[in-house]
Design a protein around this motif. Structure first.
Motif, PDB file in Angstrom:
ATOM      1  N   ASP A 284       5.672  31.725 -47.658  1.00 56.02           N
ATOM      2  CA  ASP A 284       6.693  30.676 -47.688  1.00 56.02           C
ATOM      3  C   ASP A 284       7.716  30.811 -46.564  1.00 56.02           C
ATOM      4  O   ASP A 284       8.549  29.925 -46.383  1.00 56.02           O
ATOM      5  CB  ASP A 284       7.441  30.700 -49.023  1.00 56.02           C
ATOM      6  N   LEU A 285       7.691  31.930 -45.852  1.00 56.16           N
ATOM      7  CA  LEU A 285       8.716  32.210 -44.855  1.00 56.16           C
ATOM      8  C   LEU A 285       8.104  32.349 -43.467  1.00 56.16           C
ATOM      9  O   LEU A 285       6.905  32.260 -43.285  1.00 56.16           O
ATOM     10  CB  LEU A 285       9.474  33.492 -45.228  1.00 56.16           C
TER      11      LEU A 285
ATOM     12  N   GLU B  40      11.757  24.219 -34.292  1.00 57.36           N
ATOM     13  CA  GLU B  40      12.395  24.473 -35.584  1.00 57.36           C
ATOM     14  C   GLU B  40      13.905  24.601 -35.428  1.00 57.36           C
ATOM     15  O   GLU B  40      14.670  24.129 -36.281  1.00 57.36           O
ATOM     16  CB  GLU B  40      11.792  25.718 -36.234  1.00 57.36           C
TER      17      GLU B  40
ATOM     18  N   LYS C  46      16.589  22.079 -37.270  1.00 55.54           N
ATOM     19  CA  LYS C  46      17.638  22.577 -38.174  1.00 55.54           C
ATOM     20  C   LYS C  46      19.027  22.180 -37.697  1.00 55.54           C
ATOM     21  O   LYS C  46      19.885  21.801 -38.505  1.00 55.54           O
ATOM     22  CB  LYS C  46      17.517  24.094 -38.303  1.00 55.54           C
TER      23      LYS C  46
ATOM     24  N   PHE D 148      18.727  25.126 -52.427  1.00 53.90           N
ATOM     25  CA  PHE D 148      18.742  25.076 -50.961  1.00 53.90           C
ATOM     26  C   PHE D 148      20.020  24.413 -50.474  1.00 53.90           C
ATOM     27  O   PHE D 148      20.519  23.454 -51.056  1.00 53.90           O
ATOM     28  CB  PHE D 148      17.535  24.289 -50.454  1.00 53.90           C
TER      29      PHE D 148
ATOM     30  N   TRP E 243      22.066  23.730 -46.384  1.00 56.39           N
ATOM     31  CA  TRP E 243      22.090  24.031 -44.947  1.00 56.39           C
ATOM     32  C   TRP E 243      23.131  25.085 -44.620  1.00 56.39           C
ATOM     33  O   TRP E 243      23.050  25.755 -43.586  1.00 56.39           O
ATOM     34  CB  TRP E 243      22.361  22.754 -44.152  1.00 56.39           C
TER      35      TRP E 243
ATOM     36  N   ASP F 179      21.680  29.358 -49.034  1.00 61.17           N
ATOM     37  CA  ASP F 179      21.139  29.172 -50.378  1.00 61.17           C
ATOM     38  C   ASP F 179      22.015  29.875 -51.416  1.00 61.17           C
ATOM     39  O   ASP F 179      22.623  30.915 -51.140  1.00 61.17           O
ATOM     40  CB  ASP F 179      19.709  29.715 -50.461  1.00 61.17           C
TER      41      ASP F 179
ATOM     42  N   ASN G 174      14.473  14.603 -45.431  1.00 59.99           N
ATOM     43  CA  ASN G 174      13.411  15.484 -44.982  1.00 59.99           C
ATOM     44  C   ASN G 174      12.880  15.004 -43.638  1.00 59.99           C
ATOM     45  O   ASN G 174      13.314  13.965 -43.116  1.00 59.99           O
ATOM     46  CB  ASN G 174      12.291  15.583 -46.027  1.00 59.99           C
TER      47      ASN G 174
ATOM     48  N   ASP H 106      12.290  22.911 -45.154  1.00 62.92           N
ATOM     49  CA  ASP H 106      12.215  24.305 -45.613  1.00 62.92           C
ATOM     50  C   ASP H 106      11.069  24.430 -46.614  1.00 62.92           C
ATOM     51  O   ASP H 106      11.134  23.873 -47.717  1.00 62.92           O
ATOM     52  CB  ASP H 106      13.529  24.742 -46.272  1.00 62.92           C
ATOM     53  N   TYR H 107      10.023  25.167 -46.243  1.00 64.50           N
ATOM     54  CA  TYR H 107       8.812  25.233 -47.056  1.00 64.50           C
ATOM     55  C   TYR H 107       9.046  25.903 -48.407  1.00 64.50           C
ATOM     56  O   TYR H 107       8.333  25.621 -49.372  1.00 64.50           O
ATOM     57  CB  TYR H 107       7.718  25.982 -46.292  1.00 64.50           C
ATOM     58  N   ARG H 108      10.053  26.757 -48.507  1.00 65.19           N
ATOM     59  CA  ARG H 108      10.315  27.439 -49.787  1.00 65.19           C
ATOM     60  C   ARG H 108      10.645  26.440 -50.888  1.00 65.19           C
ATOM     61  O   ARG H 108      10.251  26.624 -52.049  1.00 65.19           O
ATOM     62  CB  ARG H 108      11.481  28.419 -49.635  1.00 65.19           C
TER      63      ARG H 108
END
Length: 748
Positions: free
Chosen positions: A272-273, A324, A328, A391, A393, A396, A415, A436-438
């Protein structure tokens, strides 16, 4: 003799001797029963000589840089020559100083442990376990045998260690050890640990870094350098002192190294990271399909998680990092503006109908509903507070909230999807499936289909030019009502201030993204021809058969859209974006190879391609994407197209450069939530800045000069001549006088 006889008559001495003999006999019997397999089979020398360990599949970028791994146990094997000398010295000095002298069992150390640790209770004496014994434990683990577990496992390890020493050289044993020993964070093998904690190969480890990793072996969680920096540094210094004690480093070096602060360059290979998690997940899906059709030489199926495959991909790691970063930076600011624009009356706060609809789509709600619980019971169950990781920005957090509160939190997030490909091959260079895939698993590159808005207009204009329409053909800005489509009247943004007697050329109409003219061009050329043209661009799905097609009501996957746009800088040929170039087995043998999928037939003529590219260059130079020049200062050769869908639900930007075609999308996953204003949600504001910031970063990095310095080919004289006209003209007096009435007509 009489004295011994008399001693044996003493009942306590006699009982002690019997007890000692019994204990020794018991352990001898126990040892041989273990040896014979009474407590589980002991691997034979033949089996040990062909040790096969599970290995992680490595995913590499186009330059061979490690992107990620698929594993159950995170392990990457090396050869002995890959280990730096100081890493071996750190291990031997700390774990087994007599390694080169014993045969797997260090009797001297065992005696020291027995007398100092057991009899004298001196905990500083160290253990008697050798590197070979530790290897035996690493390879085969330990089992639970109740109160005799420690003894039985130690005997088994001793037997295995002796056999290992009989068939392997000391260098081979060190190689096996370093490839199997567990490090912190569920990491197996020194190469995986080196990549994870220091972002470098084992061969590149410095002496303090090598000492840090060796230090964790004593207790890999307790001395985890990520979690316990101070403790790990102290342990590192112990290892360094051991190296000094056994003359591997000088006293001066010891002082310098021990004074250094422990510095990590941590890279998680958690699924996930890390870099490009959406890309890695998509590659995994593609690999699973490929491996289903392949077999090993022995007929067995390949295991993605255990067989140590090496997957070579098209991704550019360094470029992906910049993409990326750009995403962000922009999305964090855009999110803040998005929330501020709605204020307290935001739909995720005030619209209960929206919240309840979203809740009813959740798996947990559907599961409870399927179990026939009443709505009241379901709501009561979901109203219970629980710890939820949220989540943000800004960082977290974990809060104790209800499911509905969690939904409110996540519904507000915008998104994104971003894809960058090499236009000549379709090779994917950058891939961002979400913010953010998490927390957001849905992939907006491979899974999503969204309305493409004005990014569809170039396909309409391409069809028209290919059909013979000249780029200096003029169309009026005036609105038209199409009576055979429910009196639909497309309008332009800011049309209240628009002069209906102004006429634009195709170039100006597209560069300014004029809706009324796009529909008129579609009407002129015909929907069927546009459908046919789009199929030539590799977009096979069924498209709407209505005039709003010109404004991008079609929902198209981002991959297909990017492959179609590549045709404008790829000799009129569309491509299919691809991610894997080849797969090797653990021995380096290529088991699958993949070539670019470029359409063999031209989608349109060179003339059409050159005209369209010139028009889309004008979009950047003076049209809807002009802020690339004015606000972001980009001087690269860029063609492009902005896109915004109805009610500001989706923002798009297509960025075309000679060596890279990049498309970005921004929107909310819930189709009921759009941007509050067009100024905020239009593609030029929501999606374009990601591309702009990305290219600013590319421009600042000389390794990408071949992309950033690339120039478009000059168009032909015929194209330049056909584009040489006034971009707009006004109707004459009589046409203005008699043409004021709003027009209505049927759409052909």
């Amino acid at each position: 003799m009489n004295r011994i006889s008399n001693l044996l008559k003493n009942k306590w001495i006699k009982r002690s001797l019997i007890l000692a003999v019994t204990v020794v006999g018991f352990f001898i019997v126990l040892y041989f029963s273990i040896y014979l397999g009474a407590f589980g089979k002991i691997p034979t020398k033949e089996e040990l000589s062909s040790i096969k360990q599970e290995e992680a599949t490595e995913v590499l970028d186009k330059n061979g840089k490690l992107i990620g791994k698929y594993f159950i146990y995170d392990r990457q094997p090396l050869e002995f020559h890959d280990f730096p000398k100081h890493l071996i010295e750190a291990l031997i000095a700390t774990e087994d100083v007599r390694f080169y002298e014993h045969d797997g069992i260090d009797n001297v150390s065992l005696l020291r442990v027995f007398f100092k640790s057991i009899l004298l209770q001196d905990k500083s004496s160290g253990g008697g376990s050798t590197i070979t014994l530790q290897l035996a434990k690493n390879l085969f683990g330990r089992k639970d045998y109740a109160f005799l577990s420690l003894v039985i496992n130690k005997f088994k390890e001793a037997i295995i260690a002796k056999r290992i020493e009989d068939i392997y050289s000391k260098n081979d044993i060190l190689t096996l050890y370093f490839n199997t020993v567990p490090f912190s964070d569920n990491t197996y093998g020194v190469e995986s640990a080196s990549q994870k904690f220091f972002n470098k190969t084992t061969a590149e480890l410095s002496i303090p870094e090598a000492a840090t990793l060796v230090g964790t072996l004593k207790a890999n969680h307790y001395f985890n350098p990520r979690l316990n920096v101070q403790r790990s540094q102290e342990r590192r210094n112990v290892v360094l002192h051991q190296m000094y004690k056994y003359d591997y480093i000088s006293e001066d070096s010891l002082n310098v190294y021990q004074a250094d602060t422990l510095a990590l360059n941590y890279r998680s290979f958690n699924h996930d990271l890390g870099v490009a998690p959406y890309f890695r997940e998509q590659v995994k899906k593609e690999l699973s399909a490929v491996l289903d059709s392949l077999k090993k030489p022995n007929g067995e199926a390949y295991d993605l998680y255990k067989d140590g495959l090496v997957v070579y991909t098209t991704l550019d790691y360094d470029m992906q990092v910049l993409a990326e970063e750009a995403m962000k930076e922009h999305m964090a600011k855009l999110q803040a503006d998005f929330e501020a624009s709605y204020g307290k009356g935001a739909p995720w706060n005030s619209n209960e109908r929206l919240i309840n609809a979203a809740m009813q789509n959740l798996p947990i709600y559907k599961k409870l509903k399927a179990q026939r619980f009443s709505e009241e019971t379901i709501q009561d169950s979901l109203a219970k507070k629980r710890p939820v990781e949220l989540f943000s920005w800004s960082g977290d957090t974990v809060k104790n909230i209800t499911l509905k509160d969690s939904l409110r939190h996540y519904l507000k997030f915008l998104n994104t999807g971003m894809l960058g490909i090499e236009p000549s091959t379709g090779a994917i260079r950058t891939y961002i499936g979400g913010i953010d895939y998490r927390f957001f698993k849905y992939d907006h590159v491979s899974q999503s289909e969204r309305q493409v808005g004005s990014t569809f207009k170039p396909f309409v204009y391409t069809t028209a030019i290919e059909d013979g329409m000249k780029p200096c053909t003029y169309f009026s800005l005036a609105e038209v009502t199409y009576t055979n489509y429910d009196d639909w009247t497309p309008s332009n943004s800011g049309s209240d201030d628009e002069d209906p007697h102004i006429n634009y050329t195709l170039e100006k109409a597209l560069s300014q993204s004029v809706n009324t003219i796009a529909v008129k061009v579609l009407d002129k050329v015909g929907i069927a021809k546009v459908h046919e043209q789009v199929k030539k661009l590799g977009i096979e799905k069924e498209l709407p058969h209505e005039p709003s097609l010109a404004l991008g009501v079609a929902e198209i996957n981002l991959k297909n859209l990017t492959g179609a746009y590549a045709s404008y800088v790829n000799d009129s040929k569309a491509v299919r974006p691809y991610s894997i170039t080849k797969i090797e087995d653990r021995h380096g043998k290529v088991i699958a190879q993949f070539k670019p999928k470029v359409n063999t037939n031209d989608a349109f003529s060179d003339y059409t391609r050159e005209v369209m590219l010139e028009i889309m260059k004008e979009t950047v130079n003076s049209g809807t994407a002009a802020r690339l020049r004015s606000s972001y200062g980009l001087s690269n050769d860029i063609a492009g197209k902005t896109g915004t869908t109805q009610n500001n639900k989706d923002g798009w930007f297509v960025g075309i450069t000679p060596q890279l075609v990049t498309i970005t999308w921004v929107g909310n996953d819930n189709h009921s939530i759009g941007f509050k204003t067009t100024g905020l949600g239009q593609g030029a504001n929501s999606a374009l800045p990601i591309f702009a910031k990305f290219y600013q970063k590319l421009n600042a990095d000389s390794q990408f000069n071949n992309i950033t310095n690339a120039r478009f080919k000059n168009p032909s004289e015929a194209v330049l001549e056909d584009l040489n006209c006034e971009p707009e003209k006004r109707d004459g007096f009589f046409k203005r006088l008699f043409g004021r009435k709003k027009k209505s007509r049927k759409f052909e």
